[in-house]
Design a protein around this motif. Structure first.
Motif, PDB file in Angstrom:
ATOM      1  N   ASP A 217     -17.610  -4.104   9.018  1.00 57.98           N
ATOM      2  CA  ASP A 217     -15.722  -3.189   8.274  1.00 57.98           C
ATOM      3  C   ASP A 217     -15.863  -3.513   7.289  1.00 57.98           C
ATOM      4  O   ASP A 217     -14.585  -2.999   6.605  1.00 57.98           O
ATOM      5  CB  ASP A 217     -14.487  -3.724   9.504  1.00 57.98           C
ATOM      6  CG  ASP A 217     -14.304  -2.916  11.074  1.00 57.98           C
ATOM      7  OD1 ASP A 217     -15.268  -1.522  10.437  1.00 57.98           O
ATOM      8  OD2 ASP A 217     -13.371  -2.777  11.565  1.00 57.98           O
ATOM      9  N   ASP A 218     -16.006  -4.970   6.934  1.00 57.91           N
ATOM     10  CA  ASP A 218     -15.786  -4.675   5.285  1.00 57.91           C
ATOM     11  C   ASP A 218     -16.766  -4.057   4.638  1.00 57.91           C
ATOM     12  O   ASP A 218     -15.708  -3.775   3.191  1.00 57.91           O
ATOM     13  CB  ASP A 218     -17.105  -6.154   4.669  1.00 57.91           C
ATOM     14  CG  ASP A 218     -15.919  -7.468   5.525  1.00 57.91           C
ATOM     15  OD1 ASP A 218     -15.117  -7.265   6.021  1.00 57.91           O
ATOM     16  OD2 ASP A 218     -15.701  -8.153   4.176  1.00 57.91           O
ATOM     17  N   ALA A 219     -17.958  -3.267   4.977  1.00 57.62           N
ATOM     18  CA  ALA A 219     -18.229  -2.482   4.079  1.00 57.62           C
ATOM     19  C   ALA A 219     -17.276  -1.168   4.563  1.00 57.62           C
ATOM     20  O   ALA A 219     -17.553  -0.482   2.982  1.00 57.62           O
ATOM     21  CB  ALA A 219     -19.518  -2.214   5.232  1.00 57.62           C
ATOM     22  N   LEU A 220     -17.314  -0.877   6.069  1.00 58.54           N
ATOM     23  CA  LEU A 220     -16.259   0.888   5.943  1.00 58.54           C
ATOM     24  C   LEU A 220     -15.320   0.462   5.521  1.00 58.54           C
ATOM     25  O   LEU A 220     -15.239   1.401   4.634  1.00 58.54           O
ATOM     26  CB  LEU A 220     -16.165   1.335   7.110  1.00 58.54           C
ATOM     27  CG  LEU A 220     -17.334   0.916   8.054  1.00 58.54           C
ATOM     28  CD1 LEU A 220     -17.180   0.870   9.308  1.00 58.54           C
ATOM     29  CD2 LEU A 220     -18.136   1.682   7.660  1.00 58.54           C
ATOM     30  N   ARG A 221     -14.006  -0.181   5.622  1.00 58.60           N
ATOM     31  CA  ARG A 221     -13.465   0.043   4.915  1.00 58.60           C
ATOM     32  C   ARG A 221     -12.776  -0.446   3.266  1.00 58.60           C
ATOM     33  O   ARG A 221     -12.130   0.103   2.133  1.00 58.60           O
ATOM     34  CB  ARG A 221     -12.371  -1.841   5.256  1.00 58.60           C
ATOM     35  CG  ARG A 221     -12.007  -1.469   6.098  1.00 58.60           C
ATOM     36  CD  ARG A 221     -10.823  -2.480   6.955  1.00 58.60           C
ATOM     37  NE  ARG A 221     -11.892  -4.015   6.974  1.00 58.60           N
ATOM     38  CZ  ARG A 221     -11.098  -5.149   6.597  1.00 58.60           C
ATOM     39  NH1 ARG A 221      -9.744  -5.175   6.550  1.00 58.60           N
ATOM     40  NH2 ARG A 221     -11.966  -6.129   7.077  1.00 58.60           N
ATOM     41  N   LEU A 222     -14.249  -0.555   2.320  1.00 62.29           N
ATOM     42  CA  LEU A 222     -14.270  -0.675   1.414  1.00 62.29           C
ATOM     43  C   LEU A 222     -14.707   0.649   1.211  1.00 62.29           C
ATOM     44  O   LEU A 222     -14.032   1.238  -0.181  1.00 62.29           O
ATOM     45  CB  LEU A 222     -15.593  -2.173   0.859  1.00 62.29           C
ATOM     46  CG  LEU A 222     -16.369  -1.576  -0.823  1.00 62.29           C
ATOM     47  CD1 LEU A 222     -14.434  -2.434  -1.731  1.00 62.29           C
ATOM     48  CD2 LEU A 222     -17.461  -2.455  -1.035  1.00 62.29           C
ATOM     49  N   ALA A 223     -15.547   1.111   1.514  1.00 64.50           N
ATOM     50  CA  ALA A 223     -16.013   2.494   0.789  1.00 64.50           C
ATOM     51  C   ALA A 223     -14.689   3.498   0.953  1.00 64.50           C
ATOM     52  O   ALA A 223     -14.703   4.327  -0.080  1.00 64.50           O
ATOM     53  CB  ALA A 223     -17.005   2.974   1.979  1.00 64.50           C
ATOM     54  N   ALA A 224     -14.101   3.532   2.369  1.00 64.10           N
ATOM     55  CA  ALA A 224     -12.512   3.978   1.627  1.00 64.10           C
ATOM     56  C   ALA A 224     -11.834   4.122   0.747  1.00 64.10           C
ATOM     57  O   ALA A 224     -11.537   5.091  -0.013  1.00 64.10           O
ATOM     58  CB  ALA A 224     -12.070   3.837   3.403  1.00 64.10           C
ATOM     59  N   ARG A 225     -10.995   2.317   0.055  1.00 66.07           N
ATOM     60  CA  ARG A 225     -10.488   2.048  -0.803  1.00 66.07           C
ATOM     61  C   ARG A 225     -11.154   2.390  -1.832  1.00 66.07           C
ATOM     62  O   ARG A 225     -10.074   3.299  -2.781  1.00 66.07           O
ATOM     63  CB  ARG A 225     -10.256   0.669  -0.643  1.00 66.07           C
ATOM     64  CG  ARG A 225      -9.248   0.202   0.451  1.00 66.07           C
ATOM     65  CD  ARG A 225      -9.229  -1.513  -0.178  1.00 66.07           C
ATOM     66  NE  ARG A 225      -8.188  -1.672  -1.278  1.00 66.07           N
ATOM     67  CZ  ARG A 225      -7.100  -1.609  -1.345  1.00 66.07           C
ATOM     68  NH1 ARG A 225      -6.242  -0.858  -0.224  1.00 66.07           N
ATOM     69  NH2 ARG A 225      -6.951  -1.922  -1.848  1.00 66.07           N
ATOM     70  N   ALA A 226     -12.289   2.690  -1.975  1.00 72.48           N
ATOM     71  CA  ALA A 226     -12.995   3.077  -3.321  1.00 72.48           C
ATOM     72  C   ALA A 226     -12.900   4.583  -3.432  1.00 72.48           C
ATOM     73  O   ALA A 226     -12.475   4.897  -4.191  1.00 72.48           O
ATOM     74  CB  ALA A 226     -14.665   2.953  -3.180  1.00 72.48           C
ATOM     75  N   ALA A 227     -13.239   5.316  -2.341  1.00 74.54           N
ATOM     76  CA  ALA A 227     -13.071   6.953  -2.791  1.00 74.54           C
ATOM     77  C   ALA A 227     -11.528   7.006  -3.147  1.00 74.54           C
ATOM     78  O   ALA A 227     -11.414   7.797  -3.417  1.00 74.54           O
ATOM     79  CB  ALA A 227     -13.077   7.282  -1.524  1.00 74.54           C
TER      80      ALA A 227
END
Length: 300
Positions: A243-253
């Motif tokens: 989830d650290d990676a998934l949420r990071l990708a969403a916030r970056a987008a």
């Protein structure tokens, strides 16, 4: 066959003597012994150096005489263990695939040197490259686990200091949220063979030393990510840090950062370190190298 290889990697991690949340001095020795036990390929060349007063190891690999770009690397170890020397095996795989000079940084570790010491070292190392005349556009920032979180913190510090951003950043299994609020901290707890919530709680307390875990440079997931360079995120499906990676990708987008997310079902934490005998790990590193080279600008 690939899933069988990943299962073997997970079994190896499950049975290793490393306890990420254990006695820090003992675990530093265990970690270095584990990662230093495999001999390096004959084409790997290393030398100790420093960047802005911060110790580092320069790594080159392959037949290329002239380096093509620079990879600035940050090792994992939950901000308390690990070293530049112990990361050379993984870093050399990236150096070979990119024909770049890789510099893996020996940033200061907690609990002796809590936050923000590691961020200060990372920024000092990056400034040193610029001061040497290395173009920012030829530098790729890379890191794994806590080193992935530190790589992201460095990008934020670069932006806030008004310095030019590197060409790209790649983070593998990044630890981006020291509040440990991701749902996979629970839902992947039985699947993850390498990392536990309890261990991360211990190491986060060591690193933060009372600082707010939501502070942007400690937990980049909670930062304003606007202005960051293209970002590649890789993560395994077995990880509590998924989830650290998934949420990071969403916030970056949402922050209009060019971002690529690659998940690897069945893969454990930083499986890329097992490229010598896991096809999926070698494939992941091929993708890392392709991403770095596609964004790097030639020097000169």
């Amino acid at each position: 066959m690939t899933r069988s290889q990943l299962d073997s990697v997970s079994e190896l991690l499950q049975n290793s003597p490393l306890d990420l949340g254990g006695d820090v001095e003992k675990m530093r020795r265990v970690f270095d012994e584990m990662l230093g036990s495999a001999p390096l390929p004959d084409d790997v060349r290393t030398r100790t150096t420093e960047l802005g007063g911060v110790p580092a190891v320069e790594v080159r690999a392959g037949a290329a005489v002239a380096a093509s770009g620079t990879v600035l690397y940050f090792h994992g170890g939950a901000y308390a263990i690990g070293s530049a020397a112990s990361s050379v095996g993984l870093v050399s795989e990236i150096a070979r695939r990119t024909a770049a000079t890789a510099l893996t940084v020996d940033y200061r570790l907690a609990p002796e040197h809590p936050f923000p010491a590691a961020v200060g070292d990372a920024l000092a190392a990056y400034r040193a490259l610029l001061d040497r005349g290395v173009p920012a556009g030829s530098v790729a920032v890379t890191g794994e686990s806590a080193g992935g979180g530190l790589a992201l913190a460095l990008l934020l510090a670069i932006r806030d200091a008004g310095l030019p951003q590197p060409s790209s950043a790649t983070v593998m299994s990044p630890w981006t949220d020291l509040t440990l609020s991701g749902a996979t901290m629970t839902t992947r707890a039985d699947a993850d063979p390498a990392v536990t919530r309890q261990a991360l709680e211990t190491r986060a307390a060591d690193y933060l030393a009372g600082a707010d875990p939501r502070t942007a440079l400690a937990s980049p997931l909670h930062a304003d990510l606007r202005g960051l360079p293209p970002l590649l995120i890789q993560v395994g499906g077995r990880e509590i840090l998924l989830d650290d990676a998934l949420r990071l990708a969403a916030r970056a987008a949402r922050a209009d950062v060019p971002v690529s997310l690659r998940t690897f079902p069945g893969a454990p934490h930083v499986f890329q370190g097992f490229a010598a005998f896991a096809d999926e790990a070698a494939q992941a590193l091929d993708e890392v190298a392709a991403f770095i080279t596609s964004h790097a600008q030639p020097e000169g």
